[in-house]
Structures are given as C-alpha cells and as structure tokens.
Enzyme design. Structure first.
Site, mmCIF file in Angstrom:
data_model
loop_
_atom_site.group_PDB
_atom_site.id
_atom_site.type_symbol
_atom_site.label_atom_id
_atom_site.label_comp_id
_atom_site.label_asym_id
_atom_site.label_seq_id
_atom_site.Cartn_x
_atom_site.Cartn_y
_atom_site.Cartn_z
ATOM 1 N N PRO A 2 17.270 63.347 42.220
ATOM 2 C CA PRO A 2 17.862 64.018 41.056
ATOM 3 C C PRO A 2 19.313 64.420 41.327
ATOM 4 O O PRO A 2 19.633 64.863 42.424
ATOM 5 C CB PRO A 2 16.999 65.266 40.882
ATOM 6 C CG PRO A 2 15.733 64.977 41.621
ATOM 7 C CD PRO A 2 16.108 64.052 42.733
ATOM 8 N N GLU A 3 20.167 64.217 40.343
ATOM 9 C CA GLU A 3 21.576 64.584 40.443
ATOM 10 C C GLU A 3 21.868 65.648 39.381
ATOM 11 O O GLU A 3 20.945 66.149 38.742
ATOM 12 C CB GLU A 3 22.451 63.331 40.255
ATOM 13 C CG GLU A 3 22.105 62.222 41.252
ATOM 14 C CD GLU A 3 22.932 60.956 41.071
ATOM 15 O OE1 GLU A 3 24.065 61.041 40.571
ATOM 16 O OE2 GLU A 3 22.435 59.874 41.439
#
Ligand SMILES: [Zn+2]
Length: 283
Positions: A2-3
C-alpha cells in the site's frame, strides 16, 4: 505494498468507523506486530481510550488518543485494517483486534490482518525521548497534506545524482510514493526513470510536482489500487479501482496507451522493477 492513496483511503474510512469510539478490549495475537513495544503496552495504552483524530504522514497512519498517547499503524507489505462485526468469523493472520463500543454504530472490531507480518501497530507517548518512532521526524514532504513546493523539490533534486526513480521512492524526500505511483508519475510527466535527478530543469520540476499531486489525488478519489493479489483492501474489504487507470505499472511489453507507438520496457532501476515507455520517456 500500500502507498499513499491506499493508506489515505483507510484513514478516511477510519474517521467515521473508529475515531470517537471507546476501545473496550484489546487482543494481540502475534508479538511481531507490536515488536517495538509489547502486547502489554498496547493493551494498557489503548484499553478504554478513544481516538480523537486520524492523521497520515506518508504511509504512516497516526491516531491521537484522548490520553495524549498516539497509535500508529503501518501496513507495510500486506497489512489490512478491517472493521467487522464481532459475529463475523475472524480471518487468518488477524494479529491485533480492538473491540469498539456501540455508538450510533453497532459494536465492531477493528482487525489488523497481515499475512506477511511486516506491518506494525504501536501505541506510545509522542513526548517520550528517545522517540519510539524516530523515522517520523525524518519523513519528507507529504504531497497531499503538506504543500509540495516546486522550489523545495528543485533544490533537493539539484543536490543528488541519483535516478529519478530512486528520488521518488525515497521517503525522506517525498513521503508516501512507492513503486506503482513512482512509475505512473514519471510516465505522466514524461521523465525516464533512470535519469539523474540533478539533470531535470526547473520547468520540468514544476510539471513533476503537478503530476505527483494529480496522480495521487486521482488515485485517492478512486480508492487506491488493488492488484491481482488483492492484498490491499479498504476497511470494508473492498478493493480500489485506480488499477484500471495504470498506464505503465504492470504493463511491460504492452503498447503504450499514451503515444500508441512505443512498447513499454521494464528493467530494475533503484532496486525495483520499473516500467516506462521508451518513446514518451526518453533517456
Ligand atoms: Zn508512449
């Protein structure tokens, strides 16, 4: 992994589902998730407390607690934060569970699920020295919550001969960008990922800042990217839809959607698989 857009989507979900609700019970199933402190410390600092706000810096989720403590959640490779009914069977790899009081919402569980166990859930006193999370002080500009100033970015880039890809991935420069969005941003601004950062002129840096903001903002609007591995989901267990907007990430060998002429190339740059269009993004 996840960013920024995925973490921001989780934060927005938790503003309604978690903030303001008393934590009745805390369970820790796996000590690795709380490795920087201890299960006892997490239980003591969270039980009967409520979060008063949900913030984000880069990929770090930060909650202010009514005790003055902070709660930090980092998803790392495969972490998920799910809000579910206590009656629903808990999924595998559910390492931390916070039972939330009934409000106008029914009693619920905040579940931290993490198959690869790189993620962390930590409660700590933010005034404590030395700090429990020293890396927070070294995080760079957050392109959504801070102002991404062209001059600042230009000065940072002018000082380094590292590749553009390496600079975008460096959390100490700009916080929150990982492999997916680095490739998408560089494609949007037509910069070759291996180009030395110091070779980019002022005008192009301005365009880069605009691309960073626009790509990330659009990705947040679409709930982030959920890849085929379905590792990233929001707090209800649903995927995002920005993956349908990807122009280069995961498309090596396919024709370029932007110019229609180049075939996307892929190589390891800055230690990560990187995809770009040799026609749109010239070296
Ligand atoms: Zn192209």
């Amino acid at each position: 992994m996840p960013e920024l857009p995925e973490v921001e989507t989780v934060r927005r979900g938790l503003l309604d589902a978690f903030v303001g609700r008393r934590i009745e019970r805390v369970e820790v199933g796996r000590e690795r998730t709380v490795r920087r402190t201890s299960p006892e410390e997490l239980i003591a600092r969270l039980t009967n407390r409520r979060a008063t706000d949900a913030r984000r810096r880069g990929k770090y989720l930060l909650f202010d607690l009514d005790s003055g403590d902070e709660l930090m959640i980092h998803l790392r490779m495969s972490g998920q934060v799910l809000i579910a009914s206590p009656e629903d069977e808990r999924p595998a790899h559910c390492h931390v569970v916070l039972t939330l009081e009934e409000t106008n919402l029914p009693r619920a569980e905040l579940r931290f699920v993490d198959p690869r166990t790189f993620g962390e859930v930590i409660a700590y006193d933010p005034r404590r020295m030395p700090p429990v999370l020293p890396e927070l002080d070294r995080l760079g500009i957050d392109p959504i919550t801070d102002e991404l100033t062209k001059q600042d970015v230009f000065e940072i880039m002018a000082r380094t001969s590292r590749s553009m890809k390496a600079v975008l991935l460096d959390q100490h420069v700009i916080a929150g960008i990982g492999n997916i969005y680095a490739d998408e941003i560089l494609h949007a601004v037509r910069i070759h990922p291996a180009r030395p950062a110091s070779s980019i002129d002022r005008r192009k840096v301005a365009a880069l800042c605009e691309a960073i903001t626009s790509v990330l903002t659009r990705a947040v609007e679409l709930g982030g990217s959920t890849l085929r591995d379905a590792r990233y989901v929001d707090i209800t267990g649903s995927g995002g839809s920005y993956q349908h907007q990807h122009r280069v990430y995961g498309r090596a060998g396919e024709p370029c959607l932007t110019c229609g002429r180049g075939r996307l190339k892929s190589a390891r740059i800055a230690g990560r698989t990187t995809t770009w269009c040799p026609n749109c993004q010239r070296a």
